[in-house]
Scaffold this active site. Structure first.
Site, PDB file in Angstrom:
ATOM      1  N   ARG A  18       0.837  -1.190   0.000  1.00 37.11           N
ATOM      2  CA  ARG A  18       0.000   0.000   0.000  1.00 37.11           C
ATOM      3  C   ARG A  18       0.879   1.249   0.000  1.00 37.11           C
ATOM      4  O   ARG A  18       2.066   1.187   0.325  1.00 37.11           O
ATOM      5  CB  ARG A  18      -0.923   0.000   1.216  1.00 37.11           C
ATOM      6  CG  ARG A  18      -1.831  -1.237   1.301  1.00 37.11           C
ATOM      7  CD  ARG A  18      -2.616  -1.233   2.598  1.00 37.11           C
ATOM      8  NE  ARG A  18      -3.519  -2.377   2.706  1.00 37.11           N
ATOM      9  CZ  ARG A  18      -3.181  -3.552   3.233  1.00 37.11           C
ATOM     10  NH1 ARG A  18      -1.958  -3.743   3.704  1.00 37.11           N
ATOM     11  NH2 ARG A  18      -4.065  -4.542   3.295  1.00 37.11           N
ATOM     12  N   ARG A  70      -2.424  -2.086  -6.207  1.00 40.38           N
ATOM     13  CA  ARG A  70      -2.438  -3.320  -5.406  1.00 40.38           C
ATOM     14  C   ARG A  70      -3.400  -4.340  -6.033  1.00 40.38           C
ATOM     15  O   ARG A  70      -3.099  -5.527  -6.083  1.00 40.38           O
ATOM     16  CB  ARG A  70      -2.847  -2.992  -3.964  1.00 40.38           C
ATOM     17  CG  ARG A  70      -2.916  -4.194  -3.023  1.00 40.38           C
ATOM     18  CD  ARG A  70      -3.103  -3.687  -1.594  1.00 40.38           C
ATOM     19  NE  ARG A  70      -3.464  -4.733  -0.649  1.00 40.38           N
ATOM     20  CZ  ARG A  70      -2.592  -5.516  -0.001  1.00 40.38           C
ATOM     21  NH1 ARG A  70      -1.295  -5.371  -0.230  1.00 40.38           N
ATOM     22  NH2 ARG A  70      -3.014  -6.410   0.862  1.00 40.38           N
ATOM     23  N   TRP A 118      -3.114 -10.327   3.818  1.00 42.86           N
ATOM     24  CA  TRP A 118      -4.528 -10.342   4.203  1.00 42.86           C
ATOM     25  C   TRP A 118      -4.736 -11.345   5.328  1.00 42.86           C
ATOM     26  O   TRP A 118      -4.095 -12.396   5.382  1.00 42.86           O
ATOM     27  CB  TRP A 118      -5.400 -10.730   3.015  1.00 42.86           C
ATOM     28  CG  TRP A 118      -5.577  -9.636   2.011  1.00 42.86           C
ATOM     29  CD1 TRP A 118      -6.309  -8.498   2.153  1.00 42.86           C
ATOM     30  CD2 TRP A 118      -5.011  -9.567   0.692  1.00 42.86           C
ATOM     31  NE1 TRP A 118      -6.239  -7.726   1.011  1.00 42.86           N
ATOM     32  CE2 TRP A 118      -5.458  -8.359   0.104  1.00 42.86           C
ATOM     33  CE3 TRP A 118      -4.178 -10.402  -0.046  1.00 42.86           C
ATOM     34  CZ2 TRP A 118      -5.105  -7.969  -1.187  1.00 42.86           C
ATOM     35  CZ3 TRP A 118      -3.815 -10.033  -1.322  1.00 42.86           C
ATOM     36  CH2 TRP A 118      -4.277  -8.821  -1.886  1.00 42.86           C
ATOM     37  N   TYR A 175     -10.201 -12.205  -6.378  1.00 39.22           N
ATOM     38  CA  TYR A 175      -9.298 -12.317  -7.523  1.00 39.22           C
ATOM     39  C   TYR A 175      -9.310 -13.701  -8.160  1.00 39.22           C
ATOM     40  O   TYR A 175      -8.587 -13.949  -9.122  1.00 39.22           O
ATOM     41  CB  TYR A 175      -7.866 -11.978  -7.088  1.00 39.22           C
ATOM     42  CG  TYR A 175      -7.737 -10.598  -6.479  1.00 39.22           C
ATOM     43  CD1 TYR A 175      -7.811  -9.458  -7.269  1.00 39.22           C
ATOM     44  CD2 TYR A 175      -7.561 -10.432  -5.112  1.00 39.22           C
ATOM     45  CE1 TYR A 175      -7.710  -8.193  -6.716  1.00 39.22           C
ATOM     46  CE2 TYR A 175      -7.465  -9.165  -4.545  1.00 39.22           C
ATOM     47  CZ  TYR A 175      -7.539  -8.050  -5.350  1.00 39.22           C
ATOM     48  OH  TYR A 175      -7.444  -6.800  -4.798  1.00 39.22           O
TER      49      TYR A 175
END
Length: 347
Positions: free
Chosen positions: A195, A283, A306, A315
């Site tokens: 990030r 990202r 995560w 995804y």
């Protein structure tokens, strides 16, 4: 001399104070938080009643929503999203500020949904409020044992999941249109999935180029993690060596701010012809490229830091290799065999 139990005044405070032993044996000595004697006596009576009901009948004392919010925010104070939590709690106060936790039921949740929807807020915004309510109530039930049950809070349908990512050609075009310091950020983000704040805050003492690893001590979810550096990421970092003694990414010798969506960013987007794109979408691009390349969801979860698979499963649509053999079963030339086998089995 021992102080008489009950309420009393202290010379150093304008408030009444409580000194008492409750029916459950707990000794309390605290401020009543009021200058009114009757209010202080009422508070002491409530504390004694709650303790008696809890000790003899197992009835939990009633705790207020505001009490829960104060403790909840104190626990969440270290999160980067803390200001957002504060803002949401303030916006929930008109609905819940005067309530005890056991008064919050499905009807109250519905009032929050209706009230915020009538203001014109989209389902995604309302869901942020509902998620915060659910988080506070769950913590009050599971960790503090203030409640036995809480209402079931479901998120609203209709929230559109953002699905914006770049192709390799678009990414190259964006990098070519970026100022040098910004291009370095973009290239590193595409190589690592980090990030913006994790990149701008990266320090040299947390980078080991010999082991191709960087360590993040401050992340969005508050959990430190290691970041494996591929060759693209290593190359970007090597280009930054010598520019600053502490921070890896700088501009004109000064550390960068976490908010990189400034004039340089918008100028690069305009020159590259890329629209509706945020820095955080880099990202998403990184994760999409990984799934297209065959990286499993479990591997991607660990790479991106995560905490749950739910954030990664979005995804999954980019990886179709595992379904290729299934799709090929009805290819031209194979359909006849399938039909014949089906008829034979029925016969």
């Amino acid at each position: 001399m021992a102080r008489t139990e009950g309420i009393y005044k202290r010379p150093d405070s304008g408030f009444w104070w409580i000194n008492a032993t409750l029916p459950n044996g707990q000794r309390i000595r605290q401020s009543a938080g009021t200058e009114n004697r009757e209010d202080a006596e009422a508070l002491l009576a409530k504390l004694k009643l709650d303790a008696y009901r809890g000790h003899h009948f197992g009835i939990k004392p009633q705790r207020s929503w505001q009490e829960a919010v104060i403790r909840y925010l104190d626990i969440k104070r270290g999160l980067r999203s803390f200001k957002d939590l504060q803002r949401i709690c303030r916006l929930l106060d008109p609905y819940l500020g005067t309530m005890t936790l056991n008064q919050i039921n499905g009807d109250v949740v519905w009032r929050v949904v209706q009230g915020e929807s009538k203001k014109g807020n989209k389902p995604a915004t309302v869901n942020r409020y509902l998620a915060t309510m659910r988080s506070v109530l769950r913590m009050a039930r599971d960790e503090w044992q203030w409640l036995d049950t809480i209402p079931k809070i479901r998120m609203l349908h209709g929230e559109v999941e953002r699905d914006r990512w770049l192709t390799r050609v678009e990414a190259d075009r964006l990098i070519a249109c970026c100022a040098p310091h910004l291009a370095a950020l973009v290239r590193y983000a595409l190589a690592t999935g980090c990030r913006a704040a994790e990149i701008t805050g990266l320090e040299w003492d947390r980078v080991d180029l010999a082991r191709n690893t960087a360590w993040l001590n401050q992340t969005k979810n508050g959990t430190p993690r290691g970041v494996p550096l591929n060759l693209d990421a290593v190359q970007v970092l090597r280009e930054q060596i010598g520019k600053h003694p502490r921070f890896c990414f700088t501009y004109e010798g000064q550390p960068l701010r976490a908010d990189v969506t400034n004039t340089a960013w918008h100028t690069a987007l305009k020159r590259s012809g890329i629209t509706d794109f945020r820095f955080h979408d880099l990202r998403h691009t990184w994760a999409s490229w990984h799934r297209q390349a065959g990286t499993s969801c479990d591997e991607l979860k660990d790479l991106g830091g995560w905490k749950s698979r739910q954030m990664v499963d979005r995804y999954a649509k980019f990886a179709t290799e595992n379904l290729l053999s299934a799709a090929s079963r009805i290819e031209s030339g194979g359909g006849r065999d399938v039909t014949q086998r089906s008829r034979f089995r029925h016969a």
